[in-house]
Design an enzyme around this catalytic site. Sequence first.
Site, PDB file in Angstrom:
ATOM      1  N   ASP B  70      89.795  27.909  44.679  1.00  0.00           N
ATOM      2  CA  ASP B  70      89.714  29.362  44.682  1.00  0.00           C
ATOM      3  C   ASP B  70      91.809  29.580  45.290  1.00  0.00           C
ATOM      4  O   ASP B  70      92.128  27.963  45.508  1.00  0.00           O
ATOM      5  CB  ASP B  70      89.471  30.105  45.572  1.00  0.00           C
ATOM      6  CG  ASP B  70      89.182  28.831  46.956  1.00  0.00           C
ATOM      7  OD1 ASP B  70      88.975  27.977  47.061  1.00  0.00           O
ATOM      8  OD2 ASP B  70      89.745  30.436  48.855  1.00  0.00           O
ATOM      9  N   ASP B  94      98.070  23.791  45.322  1.00  0.00           N
ATOM     10  CA  ASP B  94      97.695  24.007  46.597  1.00  0.00           C
ATOM     11  C   ASP B  94      96.041  24.632  44.839  1.00  0.00           C
ATOM     12  O   ASP B  94      95.987  25.740  45.788  1.00  0.00           O
ATOM     13  CB  ASP B  94      97.366  24.586  47.496  1.00  0.00           C
ATOM     14  CG  ASP B  94      96.182  25.125  48.423  1.00  0.00           C
ATOM     15  OD1 ASP B  94      95.505  24.224  48.422  1.00  0.00           O
ATOM     16  OD2 ASP B  94      96.373  25.613  49.078  1.00  0.00           O
ATOM     17  N   GLU B 124      87.605  28.660  49.735  1.00  0.00           N
ATOM     18  CA  GLU B 124      87.799  27.942  50.703  1.00  0.00           C
ATOM     19  C   GLU B 124      89.162  28.594  51.494  1.00  0.00           C
ATOM     20  O   GLU B 124      89.975  27.777  53.138  1.00  0.00           O
ATOM     21  CB  GLU B 124      88.857  26.300  49.862  1.00  0.00           C
ATOM     22  CG  GLU B 124      89.381  25.409  51.110  1.00  0.00           C
ATOM     23  CD  GLU B 124      90.813  25.355  51.950  1.00  0.00           C
ATOM     24  OE1 GLU B 124      91.212  25.012  52.932  1.00  0.00           O
ATOM     25  OE2 GLU B 124      91.580  25.995  51.275  1.00  0.00           O
ATOM     26  N   GLU B 125      90.191  29.148  50.914  1.00  0.00           N
ATOM     27  CA  GLU B 125      92.216  29.447  51.455  1.00  0.00           C
ATOM     28  C   GLU B 125      91.169  31.051  52.421  1.00  0.00           C
ATOM     29  O   GLU B 125      91.930  31.809  52.882  1.00  0.00           O
ATOM     30  CB  GLU B 125      92.456  30.177  50.295  1.00  0.00           C
ATOM     31  CG  GLU B 125      93.173  29.121  49.086  1.00  0.00           C
ATOM     32  CD  GLU B 125      94.028  28.326  50.072  1.00  0.00           C
ATOM     33  OE1 GLU B 125      94.299  28.337  51.299  1.00  0.00           O
ATOM     34  OE2 GLU B 125      94.671  27.725  48.917  1.00  0.00           O
ATOM     35  N   GLU B 153      93.011  17.959  48.749  1.00  0.00           N
ATOM     36  CA  GLU B 153      94.064  19.083  48.810  1.00  0.00           C
ATOM     37  C   GLU B 153      95.348  18.392  48.778  1.00  0.00           C
ATOM     38  O   GLU B 153      95.845  16.998  48.701  1.00  0.00           O
ATOM     39  CB  GLU B 153      93.828  19.253  49.777  1.00  0.00           C
ATOM     40  CG  GLU B 153      92.893  19.804  50.358  1.00  0.00           C
ATOM     41  CD  GLU B 153      92.986  21.722  50.533  1.00  0.00           C
ATOM     42  OE1 GLU B 153      94.223  21.911  49.994  1.00  0.00           O
ATOM     43  OE2 GLU B 153      92.076  22.357  50.865  1.00  0.00           O
TER      44      GLU B 153
END
Lengths: 354, 354
Positions: B70, B94, B124-125, B153
């Site tokens: 994501d 990212d 994840e965000e 990451e």
Amino acid sequence: MLDLTSDVADLTAALVDIRSESGDEKVLADRVERALADLPHLEVLRDGDAVVARTGLGRPRRVVIAGHLDTVPVVDNLPSHVDGGRLYGCGTSDMKAGVAVQLKLAALAAEPVHDVTYVFYDNEEVDASRNGLRRLAAHSPEWLAGDFAILMEPTGGVIEGGCQGTMRVRVTVRGTRAHSARSWMGENAIHGAGAVLDVLRAHTPREPEVEGLRFHEGLNAVFVEGGVAGNVIPDECVVTVNYRFAPDLSVAEAEAYLRGLFDGYEVEVTDAAAPARPGLDDPSAAAFVASVGGGRARAKLGWTDVSRFSELGVPAVNYGPGDPTLAHTRDEYADIAKIREAEERMLGWLTGER
Amino acid sequence: MLDLTSDVADLTAALVDIRSESGDEKVLADRVERALADLPHLEVLRDGDAVVARTGLGRPRRVVIAGHLDTVPVVDNLPSHVDGGRLYGCGTSDMKAGVAVQLKLAALAAEPVHDVTYVFYDNEEVDASRNGLRRLAAHSPEWLAGDFAILMEPTGGVIEGGCQGTMRVRVTVRGTRAHSARSWMGENAIHGAGAVLDVLRAHTPREPEVEGLRFHEGLNAVFVEGGVAGNVIPDECVVTVNYRFAPDLSVAEAEAYLRGLFDGYEVEVTDAAAPARPGLDDPSAAAFVASVGGGRARAKLGWTDVSRFSELGVPAVNYGPGDPTLAHTRDEYADIAKIREAEERMLGWLTGER
């Protein structure tokens, strides 16, 4: 019609039963004005819902006796009723008992030893910008002129001289933001505020004697706020400090004192109210304390409207028959014996018989 | 279709152009799953919009290589475009550059020296409760099993080992209310909080070496709040403290440390996240650092998803080609040379050629 020949307790009850919440004092002010107008030894003046009545006997000294006509909102505590020697009802203690004493004095002391100015004003219980005494001081300061003033707010029959001033300052501590995972990249403003709290914690309040009374200062943080987010080193922390200062300092001197104490920080004055000198070294005030207070008086520590007299150069004291701890409560009452005592003492002093 | 034989920069661009904001990863997850399913040396598993692919070669050690699918919301920065050796667009750094490297490794390393599990996860965000890696750890922890994990990451191509834990506590200081004109009748809780700030100001953060890396702790007030009214001595002040702690302490040990430090105050833990061991004393991790990192690694100070591996007993590092300072910016880009470098180094390590 208000009957100024009636007993002071009955007169208090009559005043209480004329509802006069702040902003709605007109009916009561009209009645007070009319009753005073019948007294040939008084000149009666009016400004809005404030009424001023004064003798003009050419006495060497003039005293001012002041009280407010308004009350806080009624909470199902009208009409008044008497029970066990107490008069219950909204405004009994704060401060229609005092107003009744004023009116009795106005009626009975036709030839007082001092010239007297009786001040009845509006809007004391609300925002200072609406305060009737403030308005009188602005419109007609000469109406408030005198050598000594007595504000008949409830003090439980004890003379309380002058009042302390109050000042609030925001002391701002700056830092540098950083992520809290790398806190050494920033400078924590909340930690920095620890040094401001150190100053407050180490401070010993002054207790100066001013014009015959012992005051007691206070210097306290009343608010602290700082923080950006849970993972950010904060770059600003503000400590709001309240300084209660004795009447040997002016507002400007109090500010200078705080700026010195917090030297190196941003200091912003957010509000200030001047203290009032008690003036108990004034002969008429000393005579008042000797006669009415039985020689006893204490300093007023909270700020009150006596400050408005002090700003006009008139030293002032607080003295009234009501009980300050009952003010603004639903079960407010005034002790009838205390009202009579205040009337008797004040009358004795004004007529030279005490 | 995703073409896993294409250049890693082209593959990154293809991934970027499949919009996949958090919660909307299905199209991308489907494409990733289909592309991996074509590779005969991999077993492919699926949980929601997370895809897991793994070799089953019976190697003595297994490494996990993870990344999220994501992105943060697109801000007019799609489709991707190349300019001056940089690939621009939402999610380039990212972390679709990292995902592209994962996919190239999955395609090219048919016989890696370690068994490999590739993890592609969602959400994840956004709030941790939605995190796809957390969900996998709860549903199927065996899918994440391994001796060592690499989270791709953005780290600018530097190996960052483990991560520090984080804990927030509210330290409450009590006092007694009073009117600020008679402050000595009360006890000022804000002044009392000065002693809490003293502890923080006097504290020296630890910098322990843990499993081969030097960490750097932090103990900071991140919020302070106290105050009732401008004329009231406050009876409560709360200092919120954030402790960033090295992975030689567990969450429970960190809490015990804070409770000892603020002994005598009310201490309430409001949130905590476990640290992650870097595990650089593990042979496969040491080999990774030697090969991919040129022998260099540093501690990860911020908290990251590597902690979820550590909680499963898998030491983990952060390593990815993206630039962490560009993450979540509108002008996000990835340096194409860096993406190729990461692919080359990782491939060399997995095939034993580096």
